[in-house]
Design an enzyme around this catalytic site. Structure first.
Site, PDB file in Angstrom:
ATOM      1  N   HIS A  16       0.808  -1.268  -0.043  1.00  0.00           N
ATOM      2  CA  HIS A  16      -0.185   0.102   0.145  1.00  0.00           C
ATOM      3  C   HIS A  16       0.993   1.327  -0.056  1.00  0.00           C
ATOM      4  O   HIS A  16       0.425   2.563   0.401  1.00  0.00           O
ATOM      5  CB  HIS A  16      -1.029   0.025   1.179  1.00  0.00           C
ATOM      6  CG  HIS A  16      -2.198  -1.091   0.817  1.00  0.00           C
ATOM      7  ND1 HIS A  16      -3.435  -0.856   0.623  1.00  0.00           N
ATOM      8  CD2 HIS A  16      -2.039  -2.164   1.183  1.00  0.00           C
ATOM      9  CE1 HIS A  16      -4.182  -1.689   0.636  1.00  0.00           C
ATOM     10  NE2 HIS A  16      -3.320  -2.799   0.880  1.00  0.00           N
ATOM     11  N   ALA A 104      -4.849 -15.233  -6.927  1.00  0.00           N
ATOM     12  CA  ALA A 104      -4.041 -15.656  -5.778  1.00  0.00           C
ATOM     13  C   ALA A 104      -3.059 -14.704  -5.223  1.00  0.00           C
ATOM     14  O   ALA A 104      -2.260 -14.654  -4.280  1.00  0.00           O
ATOM     15  CB  ALA A 104      -3.018 -16.795  -6.182  1.00  0.00           C
ATOM     16  N   GLY A 105      -2.955 -13.501  -5.928  1.00  0.00           N
ATOM     17  CA  GLY A 105      -2.008 -12.531  -5.450  1.00  0.00           C
ATOM     18  C   GLY A 105      -0.530 -12.535  -6.074  1.00  0.00           C
ATOM     19  O   GLY A 105       0.308 -11.742  -5.649  1.00  0.00           O
ATOM     20  N   SER A 107      -0.457 -11.882  -9.479  1.00  0.00           N
ATOM     21  CA  SER A 107      -0.412 -11.101 -10.530  1.00  0.00           C
ATOM     22  C   SER A 107      -0.405 -11.837 -11.834  1.00  0.00           C
ATOM     23  O   SER A 107       0.400 -11.627 -12.574  1.00  0.00           O
ATOM     24  CB  SER A 107       0.830  -9.991 -10.641  1.00  0.00           C
ATOM     25  OG  SER A 107       0.299  -8.906 -11.337  1.00  0.00           O
ATOM     26  N   SER A 108      -1.327 -12.445 -11.877  1.00  0.00           N
ATOM     27  CA  SER A 108      -1.596 -13.206 -13.384  1.00  0.00           C
ATOM     28  C   SER A 108      -2.165 -12.411 -14.291  1.00  0.00           C
ATOM     29  O   SER A 108      -1.697 -12.196 -15.499  1.00  0.00           O
ATOM     30  CB  SER A 108      -2.736 -14.226 -13.215  1.00  0.00           C
ATOM     31  OG  SER A 108      -3.963 -13.512 -12.766  1.00  0.00           O
ATOM     32  N   ASP A 153       3.018  -4.290 -10.506  1.00  0.00           N
ATOM     33  CA  ASP A 153       2.963  -5.532 -10.972  1.00  0.00           C
ATOM     34  C   ASP A 153       3.633  -5.451 -12.524  1.00  0.00           C
ATOM     35  O   ASP A 153       4.489  -6.546 -12.728  1.00  0.00           O
ATOM     36  CB  ASP A 153       1.624  -5.884 -10.937  1.00  0.00           C
ATOM     37  CG  ASP A 153       0.904  -5.985  -9.660  1.00  0.00           C
ATOM     38  OD1 ASP A 153       1.586  -6.003  -8.690  1.00  0.00           O
ATOM     39  OD2 ASP A 153      -0.261  -6.337  -9.853  1.00  0.00           O
TER      40      ASP A 153
HETATM   41  P1  ADP Z   1      -4.327 -11.549  -9.789  1.00  0.00           P
HETATM   42  O1  ADP Z   1      -3.516 -10.502 -11.005  1.00  0.00           O
HETATM   43  O2  ADP Z   1      -3.704 -11.085  -8.604  1.00  0.00           O
HETATM   44  O3  ADP Z   1      -3.942 -12.815 -10.283  1.00  0.00           O
HETATM   45  P2  ADP Z   1      -6.370 -10.153 -10.909  1.00  0.00           P
HETATM   46  O4  ADP Z   1      -7.944  -9.969 -10.380  1.00  0.00           O
HETATM   47  O5  ADP Z   1      -5.756  -8.725 -11.092  1.00  0.00           O
HETATM   48  O6  ADP Z   1      -5.717 -11.184 -10.083  1.00  0.00           O
HETATM   49  O7  ADP Z   1      -6.528 -10.665 -12.316  1.00  0.00           O
HETATM   50  C1  ADP Z   1      -6.865 -11.848 -12.679  1.00  0.00           C
HETATM   51  C2  ADP Z   1      -7.736 -11.866 -14.080  1.00  0.00           C
HETATM   52  O8  ADP Z   1      -6.928 -11.765 -14.996  1.00  0.00           O
HETATM   53  C3  ADP Z   1      -8.609 -13.181 -14.192  1.00  0.00           C
HETATM   54  O9  ADP Z   1      -9.818 -13.190 -13.509  1.00  0.00           O
HETATM   55  C4  ADP Z   1      -8.602 -13.127 -15.736  1.00  0.00           C
HETATM   56  O10 ADP Z   1      -9.774 -12.059 -16.105  1.00  0.00           O
HETATM   57  C5  ADP Z   1      -7.304 -12.730 -16.352  1.00  0.00           C
HETATM   58  N1  ADP Z   1      -6.305 -13.388 -16.446  1.00  0.00           N
HETATM   59  C6  ADP Z   1      -5.357 -13.928 -16.003  1.00  0.00           C
HETATM   60  N2  ADP Z   1      -4.627 -14.987 -16.448  1.00  0.00           N
HETATM   61  C7  ADP Z   1      -5.521 -15.281 -17.378  1.00  0.00           C
HETATM   62  C8  ADP Z   1      -5.443 -16.333 -18.419  1.00  0.00           C
HETATM   63  N3  ADP Z   1      -4.230 -17.142 -18.580  1.00  0.00           N
HETATM   64  N4  ADP Z   1      -6.371 -16.396 -19.406  1.00  0.00           N
HETATM   65  C9  ADP Z   1      -7.489 -15.495 -19.342  1.00  0.00           C
HETATM   66  N5  ADP Z   1      -7.486 -14.621 -18.434  1.00  0.00           N
HETATM   67  C10 ADP Z   1      -6.718 -14.558 -17.679  1.00  0.00           C
HETATM   68 MG    MG Z   2      -3.718  -8.422 -10.997  1.00  0.00          MG
END
Ligand code: ADP
Ligand code: MG
Length: 363
Positions: A16, A104-105, A107-108, A153
């Site tokens: 933060h 999961a935190g 940063s997908s 991120d």
């Molecule tokens: P985090 O970044 O912490 O994982 P976020 O809520 O910021 O969580 O991002 C997750 C979102 O990113 C998912 O709900 C989806 O919309 C998108 N996303 C991430 N990876 C993929 C993937 N491999 N295919 C499709 N959508 C994805």
């Molecule tokens: Mg994210």
């Protein structure tokens, strides 16, 4: 065909602080997303190995974008924003495949956006420089998806270096790799994904952000980054509300901890950062109040099992905890977290070790 990989990330310390123009110290992970761009006869089509259905849309800018599944906005956002900026983006097919767990935190979302922006820039030969690439990845999440992320991120997913954390100044977006020689010191970072549901996290995040902005206004500074540790006592004296005092104390001391950890790492004193990690957790728990019983339990279990330091990482209200441990204590510490969760009646946590890997690259 052009393919780029971009990783997920873990934040070693600095929570933060980003939207307060302060400092963060994340590192890039081995897991990530690969985006492949290929020519197509017409339209834009996107597919994800993690989603059942491909989506095809007509080429357009953001304002004319139709109603599409949320996940595709992370991909199409790049094409919409480039179009808005006058690039004639041709028909293309973008395929993404990621092994970063979503939500999961880790940063997908940054892994996804950064791999797509790099692949599209490369495929079209746009020649965007590093700053422009970063700005575009942040705009995609902010403007095309509507996620109010601060940019940490994306910075580390783009610029991370193997064996290093990335010290990021979230005002200037200057970054500097700082050595994180885990193997050389016989240490490991154990991650416990608590899988605690992120209850109320959006509303609470907004409340913290507004509170910090209000405190900065009362204190007459552009952002809490401008309150130094030496100014803290005076600043606290100017704030009447206990809640704002706690927020300011967290942000100011957290910025100091980030810089102290970076200094220790520069000096090769990795084992000595543990105390700052644990102090960061106490500050998030007691002052910023963004932890939940699952993450506090995981931190306590890690510390009891020999961790040099442990803290929640990420925005809070669930998510992951990290512990810095001697390699030989990793297995026992994992068992200790599992046992503590079973005793408390929490769901099964997911445990894995994390190493600092390179940022986005062509594959
Ligand atoms: P985090 O970044 O912490 O994982 P976020 O809520 O910021 O969580 O991002 C997750 C979102 O990113 C998912 O709900 C989806 O919309 C998108 N996303 C991430 N990876 C993929 C993937 N491999 N295919 C499709 N959508 C994805
Ligand atoms: Mg994210």
């Amino acid at each position: 065909m052009t393919s780029w990989f971009a990783p997920g990330r873990i934040n070693l310390i600095g929570e933060h602080t980003d939207y307060n123009d302060g400092f963060v110290l994340p590192f890039a992970l081995a897991v990530g997303c690969t985006a492949t761009v290929a020519e197509a006869p017409s339209d834009w089509s996107v597919r994800s190995a993690q989603e059942p259905d491909p989506v095809v849309v007509r080429r357009s800018g953001l304002a004319d974008a139709g109603d599409v599944p949320e996940w595709t906005r992370y991909v199409l956002g790049t094409l919409w924003l480039l179009t808005d900026r006058g690039v004639d983006v041709p028909p293309m097919e973008i395929t993404v495949d990621s092994d970063v767990p979503t939500g999961a935190g880790l940063s997908s979302s940054a892994a996804l956006v950064c791999s797509v922006v790099r692949a599209v820039d490369d495929h079209l030969g746009l020649g965007l420089d590093d700053d422009a690439v970063f700005a575009l990845t942040r705009d995609v999440e902010n403007d095309a998806v509507g996620a109010p992320t601060g940019g940490m991120d994306q910075l580390v997913s783009l610029r991370g270096e193997a064996g290093h954390v990335l010290l990021c100044d979230m005002r200037s977006h200057d970054t500097r790799p700082v050595p994180l020689d885990l193997a050389g010191r016989g240490l490991a970072v154990l991650v416990a994904d608590t899988r605690a549901p992120h209850k109320h996290s959006d509303g609470e995040y907004g409340a913290r952000r507004r509170g910090c902005e209000e405190a900065a206004r009362i204190l007459g500074v552009p952002a809490l980054r401008d309150v130094s540790g030496a100014d803290l006592a005076d600043a606290l004296g100017l704030l009447e509300e206990d809640e704002l005092r706690r927020y300011v104390r967290h942000v100011v001391t957290e910025d100091e901890r980030v810089l102290a950890v970076a200094r220790l790492l520069d000096e090769g004193r990795l084992p000595d950062i543990g105390q700052a990690l644990t102090a960061s957790h106490a500050s998030m728990r007691d002052d910023f109040r963004i932890t939940v019983p699952e993450v506090d339990t995981a931190v306590d279990a890690l510390l009891s099992a020999g961790a040099l330091g442990a803290r929640m990482t990420g925005g809070g209200f669930g998510g992951c905890v990290i512990g810095l441990l001697p390699e030989g204590d990793v297995e026992g510490a994992g068992d200790a977290v599992r046992r503590a969760f079973a005793d408390a009646g929490f769901g099964e946590p997911s445990l894995f070790t994390a190493t600092a890997e390179a940022g986005a690259r062509r594959v």
